[in-house]
Design an enzyme around this catalytic site. Structure first.
Site: not given
Lengths: 332, 332
Positions: B54, B56-57, B110, B219
């Site tokens: 995802g 955002g990291h 994932d 998250h």
């Protein structure tokens, strides 16, 4: 606002200890001071480059210490100029006899203390020269400054003056290239959320949930105006437009671009800003030579960003591209 | 929570465009996909290294693309696994015939999508192997994960597997060293403030003004417990203690240390944490070989940090030290 700290009055000393223990082979602290230098300082037969200022702008300035960039950073308390004594210690620590060059951001306290320290050092026979960086086009005069403020464009001055010194430049040559860089660099920033000085504990200003402030300084000093929060594209255009209005550019001019996060703004948002800045510059016929996106000159956990443009020529490109092993400005 | 974005549903595509325009000589996007690769991919006669997950990291994972590290990153929507098709495109883009190695963080989505993509690629005759990183010692099983989560320790796996591949390692050799790294790396994090997914617009959890959460995921998934906010030294001890309890270390063992900011935590605070971690490790008789302090695996603008320890041997040290030109993990 919450902080991950121990004693709010010891944050700078503890940060310095943590910086040295993170890079024990690259950095050392001048004992009893808030000065950090290259481990191998003073470097023989090289102009020493010193910068610094209040803490809270990390990675500025200690993250730019390394071969090809700064020899020393002098750290003040959070958002507070280092004292004359501390700056003097910084100059002394990197003087190899070839002279020491100071990169000063334009804030009244910094200018005063760095210049007095320079006089002290000169009185003791050291050669010192300096440049004052005033890249922020947002406002003339503000809370802590007469004239324009020095912000993220300062990092380009570190890089270029540092490369010139590493390549054997004399004090006069380093000063000349630093002045050329200052003449060609412009920045402007904006914020969506405040920061808090640890010793104060509370936010340094407030912005409503639908507000942003354009032209804000890196200590939360007021900018041009508060507006309803805009899109990334609108923000990019407003910052870039104001900068370009102030630069005398011709088509096909080459630029370095820096999209700088002020602290809590995710990289994702900086890249979205970058995309619009690049598009706008391309449409206007300018050529972007090199781009830097990340946190370079922060204001603790402030939310927001700044855009910096540096007009390049052959000499500035070569110096920008010259190797640096500073932890936060690596150039191979 | 405020964001500097345009359309909340387009943040990943716009971020990718901004990443490519920032590094046009180093990176390229596989057309019509959310895959970013080295400009020179596929690299002849080299195992291709693919990671992702995802968004955002950031800087994970695209910031680790470069010679000596990743060949490709596959980007999902914010905090959402990339689809099987996208991962398959990533594998195909870096396959030079010597095989492709996947570094997968242990989240159910994932693992499922990367493994299905691997099967697809194998069905087409490509050689694929993988490792699942599960370095987070905080909790067994959580919101999106069976077993331990993969967090910042993943970056060490990128670095070491990437170096092995760059040095000519076979797919089996890359897998072996990646598994050894996973077996020797442990992390744990904590948060003081939340993040917000752009499409949701609001904070993903709330913490009171005097609260922190220990063991939180990247998250915002729940951790071990909520506590009254502690000092940096106490936080460092709690994270380090839990990690060391889980590692089988002997005196004089050598470690790599990563102090990772989750998004809005100033470098100042990370260095203060680092100082205490280093002191504790030294007191216990361990030797810190190399330290990394900064943002490596973030959770948008979450406030907090994680500590990662990697037990080293001669081989892991050499691979950790091997040159990398990835923008966010430069090793000279």
């Amino acid at each position: 606002m919450k902080k991950i700290i121990n004693d709010p009055n010891e944050v700078v000393q503890e940060m310095i200890a943590g910086m040295i223990s993170a890079s024990p082979n690259q950095l050392k602290q001048v004992e009893g001071t808030t000065v950090i230098t290259r481990k191998d300082a003073p470097v023989e037969n090289k102009v020493g480059i010193v910068s610094g200022g209040g803490s809270g702008h990390e990675p500025a300035h200690a993250g730019y210490i390394g071969k090809g960039m700064l020899d020393a950073a002098v750290l003040g308390e959070v958002f507070t100029s280092p004292s004359v004594d501390q700056v003097y210690e910084g100059i002394k620590a990197v003087d190899s006899g070839k002279g020491v060059f100071l990169v000063i951001k334009n804030y009244t306290g910094d200018v005063l203390n760095f210049e007095m320290a320079a006089e002290l050092a000169e009185a003791e026979g050291m050669k010192v020269a300096q440049v004052i960086v005033n890249d922020d086009v947002a406002v003339e005069d503000s809370s802590f400054t007469t004239g324009r403020r020095g912000i993220a464009g300062t990092v380009f001055v570190h890089k270029i003056a540092g490369a010139k010194a590493e390549l054997g430049g004399t004090l006069e040559e380093v000063k000349e290239i630093a002045e050329k860089t200052v003449a060609n660099v412009r920045s402007m920033g904006m914020a969506i959320s405040p920061c808090a000085i640890p010793a104060a504990g509370e936010a340094s200003f407030t912005l409503a949930e639908n507000e942003m402030e354009i032209g804000i300084g890196i200590h939360g000093e007021p900018g041009i105006e508060r507006q309803k929060i805009a899109t990334a594209a609108e923000i990019a255009d407003e910052l870039t437009g104001k900068i370009l209005d102030d630069m005398k550019l011709n088509k096909a001019d080459e630029l370095a671009v820096m999209i700088n996060g002020l602290g809590s703004t995710p990289n994702m948002e900086l890249f979205i800003i970058n995309e619009k800045v690049q598009k706008t510059l391309k449409e206007k016929g300018f050529h972007v030579y090199r781009t830097f996106v990340g946190e370079y000159m922060t204001a603790l956990e402030m939310g927001g960003c700044s855009v910096t443009l540096l007009k390049l020529d052959k000499e500035l490109k070569e110096l920008l591209d010259h190797a640096s092993d500073a932890p936060n400005f690596f150039v191979r």
